[in-house]
Design a protein around this motif. Structure first.
Motif, mmCIF file in Angstrom:
data_model
loop_
_atom_site.group_PDB
_atom_site.id
_atom_site.type_symbol
_atom_site.label_atom_id
_atom_site.label_comp_id
_atom_site.label_asym_id
_atom_site.label_seq_id
_atom_site.Cartn_x
_atom_site.Cartn_y
_atom_site.Cartn_z
ATOM 1 N N VAL A 282 0.848 -1.196 0.000
ATOM 2 C CA VAL A 282 0.000 0.000 0.000
ATOM 3 C C VAL A 282 0.881 1.243 0.000
ATOM 4 O O VAL A 282 1.654 1.464 0.946
ATOM 5 C CB VAL A 282 -0.940 -0.008 1.226
ATOM 6 N N LYS A 283 0.753 2.061 -1.032
ATOM 7 C CA LYS A 283 1.589 3.259 -1.168
ATOM 8 C C LYS A 283 0.783 4.551 -1.195
ATOM 9 O O LYS A 283 1.354 5.637 -1.069
ATOM 10 C CB LYS A 283 2.414 3.175 -2.460
ATOM 11 N N THR A 284 -0.536 4.456 -1.369
ATOM 12 C CA THR A 284 -1.388 5.648 -1.413
ATOM 13 C C THR A 284 -2.627 5.415 -0.554
ATOM 14 O O THR A 284 -2.952 4.280 -0.200
ATOM 15 C CB THR A 284 -1.836 5.973 -2.850
ATOM 16 N N ARG A 285 -3.336 6.489 -0.247
ATOM 17 C CA ARG A 285 -4.556 6.366 0.549
ATOM 18 C C ARG A 285 -5.654 5.630 -0.216
ATOM 19 O O ARG A 285 -6.461 4.912 0.380
ATOM 20 C CB ARG A 285 -5.032 7.751 0.986
ATOM 21 N N ASP A 286 -5.715 5.809 -1.538
ATOM 22 C CA ASP A 286 -6.687 5.058 -2.342
ATOM 23 C C ASP A 286 -6.392 3.571 -2.292
ATOM 24 O O ASP A 286 -7.316 2.738 -2.210
ATOM 25 C CB ASP A 286 -6.672 5.547 -3.788
ATOM 26 N N GLN A 287 -5.113 3.210 -2.348
ATOM 27 C CA GLN A 287 -4.747 1.799 -2.234
ATOM 28 C C GLN A 287 -5.110 1.237 -0.866
ATOM 29 O O GLN A 287 -5.471 0.063 -0.742
ATOM 30 C CB GLN A 287 -3.252 1.626 -2.503
ATOM 31 N N ALA A 288 -5.040 2.069 0.163
ATOM 32 C CA ALA A 288 -5.431 1.624 1.504
ATOM 33 C C ALA A 288 -6.917 1.293 1.547
ATOM 34 O O ALA A 288 -7.337 0.294 2.154
ATOM 35 C CB ALA A 288 -5.092 2.703 2.535
ATOM 36 N N ILE A 289 -7.730 2.133 0.904
ATOM 37 C CA ILE A 289 -9.175 1.878 0.849
ATOM 38 C C ILE A 289 -9.459 0.560 0.151
ATOM 39 O O ILE A 289 -10.251 -0.267 0.625
ATOM 40 C CB ILE A 289 -9.887 3.040 0.128
ATOM 41 N N LEU A 290 -8.809 0.345 -0.998
ATOM 42 C CA LEU A 290 -9.040 -0.880 -1.773
ATOM 43 C C LEU A 290 -8.462 -2.107 -1.081
ATOM 44 O O LEU A 290 -9.023 -3.213 -1.188
ATOM 45 C CB LEU A 290 -8.438 -0.726 -3.173
ATOM 46 N N TRP A 291 -7.344 -1.950 -0.377
ATOM 47 C CA TRP A 291 -6.750 -3.092 0.330
ATOM 48 C C TRP A 291 -7.727 -3.638 1.363
ATOM 49 O O TRP A 291 -7.953 -4.850 1.434
ATOM 50 C CB TRP A 291 -5.457 -2.676 1.013
ATOM 51 N N LEU A 292 -8.330 -2.774 2.157
ATOM 52 C CA LEU A 292 -9.268 -3.235 3.179
ATOM 53 C C LEU A 292 -10.506 -3.859 2.548
ATOM 54 O O LEU A 292 -11.031 -4.860 3.045
ATOM 55 C CB LEU A 292 -9.662 -2.061 4.079
ATOM 56 N N TRP A 293 -10.967 -3.282 1.439
ATOM 57 C CA TRP A 293 -12.128 -3.845 0.739
ATOM 58 C C TRP A 293 -11.833 -5.263 0.234
ATOM 59 O O TRP A 293 -12.653 -6.180 0.394
ATOM 60 C CB TRP A 293 -12.508 -2.919 -0.423
ATOM 61 N N LYS A 294 -10.662 -5.465 -0.357
ATOM 62 C CA LYS A 294 -10.301 -6.788 -0.871
ATOM 63 C C LYS A 294 -10.225 -7.809 0.260
ATOM 64 O O LYS A 294 -10.715 -8.942 0.133
ATOM 65 C CB LYS A 294 -8.958 -6.724 -1.602
ATOM 66 N N LYS A 295 -9.613 -7.414 1.369
ATOM 67 C CA LYS A 295 -9.470 -8.354 2.482
ATOM 68 C C LYS A 295 -10.812 -8.656 3.127
ATOM 69 O O LYS A 295 -11.046 -9.782 3.587
ATOM 70 C CB LYS A 295 -8.497 -7.796 3.524
ATOM 71 N N HIS A 296 -11.704 -7.681 3.159
ATOM 72 C CA HIS A 296 -13.041 -7.931 3.693
ATOM 73 C C HIS A 296 -13.768 -8.968 2.849
ATOM 74 O O HIS A 296 -14.437 -9.868 3.380
ATOM 75 C CB HIS A 296 -13.830 -6.612 3.729
ATOM 76 N N ASN A 297 -13.635 -8.866 1.529
ATOM 77 C CA ASN A 297 -14.267 -9.858 0.663
ATOM 78 C C ASN A 297 -13.633 -11.236 0.831
ATOM 79 O O ASN A 297 -14.323 -12.271 0.739
ATOM 80 C CB ASN A 297 -14.188 -9.419 -0.797
ATOM 81 N N LEU A 298 -12.332 -11.292 1.075
ATOM 82 C CA LEU A 298 -11.688 -12.579 1.344
ATOM 83 C C LEU A 298 -12.247 -13.209 2.609
ATOM 84 O O LEU A 298 -12.504 -14.422 2.665
ATOM 85 C CB LEU A 298 -10.178 -12.391 1.475
ATOM 86 N N VAL A 299 -12.442 -12.402 3.635
ATOM 87 C CA VAL A 299 -13.009 -12.903 4.891
ATOM 88 C C VAL A 299 -14.436 -13.396 4.669
ATOM 89 O O VAL A 299 -14.830 -14.461 5.155
ATOM 90 C CB VAL A 299 -12.975 -11.805 5.971
ATOM 91 N N ASN A 300 -15.227 -12.641 3.907
ATOM 92 C CA ASN A 300 -16.594 -13.068 3.611
ATOM 93 C C ASN A 300 -16.613 -14.394 2.871
ATOM 94 O O ASN A 300 -17.448 -15.268 3.150
ATOM 95 C CB ASN A 300 -17.311 -12.003 2.774
ATOM 96 N N SER A 301 -15.705 -14.555 1.921
ATOM 97 C CA SER A 301 -15.631 -15.809 1.166
ATOM 98 C C SER A 301 -15.262 -16.977 2.072
ATOM 99 O O SER A 301 -15.818 -18.078 1.947
ATOM 100 C CB SER A 301 -14.608 -15.666 0.038
ATOM 101 N N ARG A 302 -14.353 -16.734 3.015
ATOM 102 C CA ARG A 302 -13.928 -17.809 3.922
ATOM 103 C C ARG A 302 -15.040 -18.206 4.888
ATOM 104 O O ARG A 302 -15.172 -19.381 5.254
ATOM 105 C CB ARG A 302 -12.694 -17.347 4.700
ATOM 106 N N LEU A 303 -15.868 -17.236 5.289
ATOM 107 C CA LEU A 303 -16.908 -17.498 6.289
ATOM 108 C C LEU A 303 -18.266 -17.849 5.683
ATOM 109 O O LEU A 303 -19.200 -18.151 6.426
ATOM 110 C CB LEU A 303 -17.069 -16.283 7.200
ATOM 111 N N ALA A 304 -18.385 -17.798 4.352
ATOM 112 C CA ALA A 304 -19.657 -18.154 3.725
ATOM 113 C C ALA A 304 -20.004 -19.605 4.031
ATOM 114 O O ALA A 304 -19.185 -20.507 3.844
ATOM 115 C CB ALA A 304 -19.574 -17.936 2.220
ATOM 116 N N GLY A 305 -21.212 -19.831 4.531
ATOM 117 C CA GLY A 305 -21.629 -21.175 4.904
ATOM 118 C C GLY A 305 -21.264 -21.564 6.320
ATOM 119 O O GLY A 305 -21.662 -22.628 6.797
ATOM 120 N N HIS A 306 -20.501 -20.707 7.016
ATOM 121 C CA HIS A 306 -20.136 -20.982 8.409
ATOM 122 C C HIS A 306 -21.379 -20.831 9.293
ATOM 123 O O HIS A 306 -22.277 -20.047 8.985
ATOM 124 C CB HIS A 306 -19.045 -19.991 8.834
#
Length: 483
Positions: A282-306
């Motif tokens: 992460v080198k910019t504030r926009d990248q920080a916004i997108l980084w958290l969004w991507k990781k949130h979707n990864l967490v959702n994918s891992r917990l789907a069906g839990h």
């Protein structure tokens, strides 16, 4: 792959693979008459289209929904159903009602996302939690209507309340790295969020179909996203804090908080692994916004069906096509994110302009969800009203900064910074100042007390010498009269 599957004879077909051949109009009428207590989605398409078969395969892991494919060859039949273009989705509901589905774009990802979001459609799981009755959980009957496209102040306030007064209250004292993490987190909150510290919990956009579902984890994600977006919208907000010119400042603060304080240790471990893997990129504030969004979707994918997943709010890639059609694109039948559009959506969704104050807490009331004295909250966290133990010379007890109730005069609004920015001044004199702050005094109050004390002392001294001089003069005059 679809062609390969369809070339299998019925005897060699994989057991989990649905039939991908088109059904006839008579079969559709039969399904309308008897849907079998589940959703049946009929995808009308041309003979060379793969959309219907792709959606059918997408929905294999989900229960309470079946996808069928039908061709557009019988124009008269399509006209009776109101189908004017293909591909189109005709949905038959469990209660027998039926009609066309409206989606933003006639693409695989839009149809699949819509069907996955239907009530009671969720990923298949080996074990599901038993649904409590309304008699056992009367709170389950309380429901607040909300707009999924909006961000609710009540969720952020309630999340902050639980974060500071429940989760952090589980720590008897803070010192070293823990204290520094709390200070940094409070600094980011007070400079960027503009959120008030409420005295009760009231979920709106984060309410679950059962009281045990969603709630705090949902609000925490919303709070984190808000912080990253606000940091980008107000780059000067962190000037003078030591975080200026650091695009990773908010993410690193969130990372340390989750690692040290978040109640779900397994979740904290996974978040730390994601941070170690790619946060340095992460080198910019926009990248920080997108980084958290991507990781949130990864967490959702891992917990789907839990078992922790709320059946009314399935964990899907977010934002869904109905919230942001422009965020989704298709390349050769595969859903692809348009990250430029996603960034614009996130900046709008988590902006102050999209914040709704409906249901916001009246900060003077204890309100529903506020723990009673001596009562323990879920996860074994003690109520913040309980004593938190002794503190050492290098530590700062939480009640000294976070009183159990934040009393406000009627109609007034006191920001988070007004109660929490005293952390910086308190650290250097934790042993003495903490006790005063614990009784509700701020550093300004103590300064005023010192000024009043000095002024009172000087006044008393002046009055003493004044009357002393007057007394001597009176004695001298009385002596002369006697003579």
């Amino acid at each position: 792959m679809i062609d390969f599957l369809q070339n299998h004879t019925d005897g060699n077909r994989p057991p989990a693979c649905p039939s991908l051949d088109p059904i006839r109009p008579s079969d559709i009428l039969s399904l309308i008459d008897n849907p079998g207590g589940r959703y049946v989605a009929v995808l009308f398409e041309g003979n060379s289209s793969y959309v219907g078969r792709e959606v059918a395969l997408d929905l294999i892991p989900y229960e309470n929904v079946v996808v069928k494919r039908a061709l557009n060859s019988d124009r008269a039949f399509l006209g009776k159903l109101g189908v004017s273009s293909v591909p189109s989705c005709y949905l038959i509901y469990p209660n027998g009602s039926h009609g066309l589905v409206t989606v933003g774009k006639p693409l695989r990802s839009f149809f699949s996302s819509y069907l996955k979001s239907l009530p009671d459609v969720r990923k298949k799981s080996l074990s599901l939690p038993e649904k409590p009755s309304k008699e056992e959980n009367p709170e389950a009957a309380v429901w607040r209507e909300f707009d999924r496209s909006k961000l609710y102040t009540a969720d952020l306030e309630s999340g902050l309340h639980q974060l500071l007064r429940v989760e952090l209250a589980a720590h008897k004292s803070l010192a070293g790295a823990e204290l520094q993490t709390l200070k940094d987190f409070v600094t980011v909150l007070s400079k960027i969020s503009g959120i008030l510290l409420a005295s009760r919990i009231k979920w709106v956009g984060c309410q679950g179909s059962w009281p045990e579902l969603r709630g705090y984890p949902c609000a925490l994600w919303k709070l984190f996203h808000t912080l990253t977006v606000q940091a980008g919208a107000h780059p000067k907000a962190l000037d003078g804090t030591g975080f200026e010119d650091d695009p990773q400042a908010v993410l690193q603060t969130i990372r340390r908080y989750v690692h040290l304080f978040f109640g779900c240790k397994e979740c904290g471990k996974h978040f730390e692994e994601m941070a170690k893997e790619s946060l340095d990129s992460v080198k910019t504030r926009d990248q920080a916004i997108l980084w958290l969004w991507k990781k949130h979707n990864l967490v959702n994918s891992r917990l789907a069906g839990h078992p922790s997943e709320d059946p009314k709010f399935p964990k899907l890639p977010w934002p869904t096509p109905d919230l942001c059609p422009d965020c989704h694109e298709e390349i050769k039948g595969l859903n692809t994110w348009n990250e430029g559009q996603v960034l614009l959506f996130l900046k709008q969704h988590y902006s102050s302009h999209n914040l709704v104050d409906m249901y916001a807490a009246d900060l003077g009331d204890a309100g529903e969800g506020a723990p009673a004295g001596g009562e323990e909250r879920e996860g074994g966290h003690a109520s913040p009203e309980q004593p938190l133990g002794e503190r050492g010379a290098e530590s700062l007890r939480l009640p000294s900064v976070l009183p159990p109730r934040l009393h406000l005069s009627e109609g007034s609004h006191q920001g988070l910074a007004a109660k929490l920015e005293s952390l910086s001044a308190a650290e250097s004199r934790a042993e003495v100042a903490a006790a005063f702050l614990g009784m509700g005094f701020s550093s300004l109050d103590m300064s005023l007390c010192v000024v009043l004390y000095v002024a009172s002392s000087l006044f008393l001294m002046v009055m003493y010498f004044f009357f002393r001089v007057r007394s001597k003069r009176w004695k001298v005059r009385h002596h002369h009269l006697s003579v």
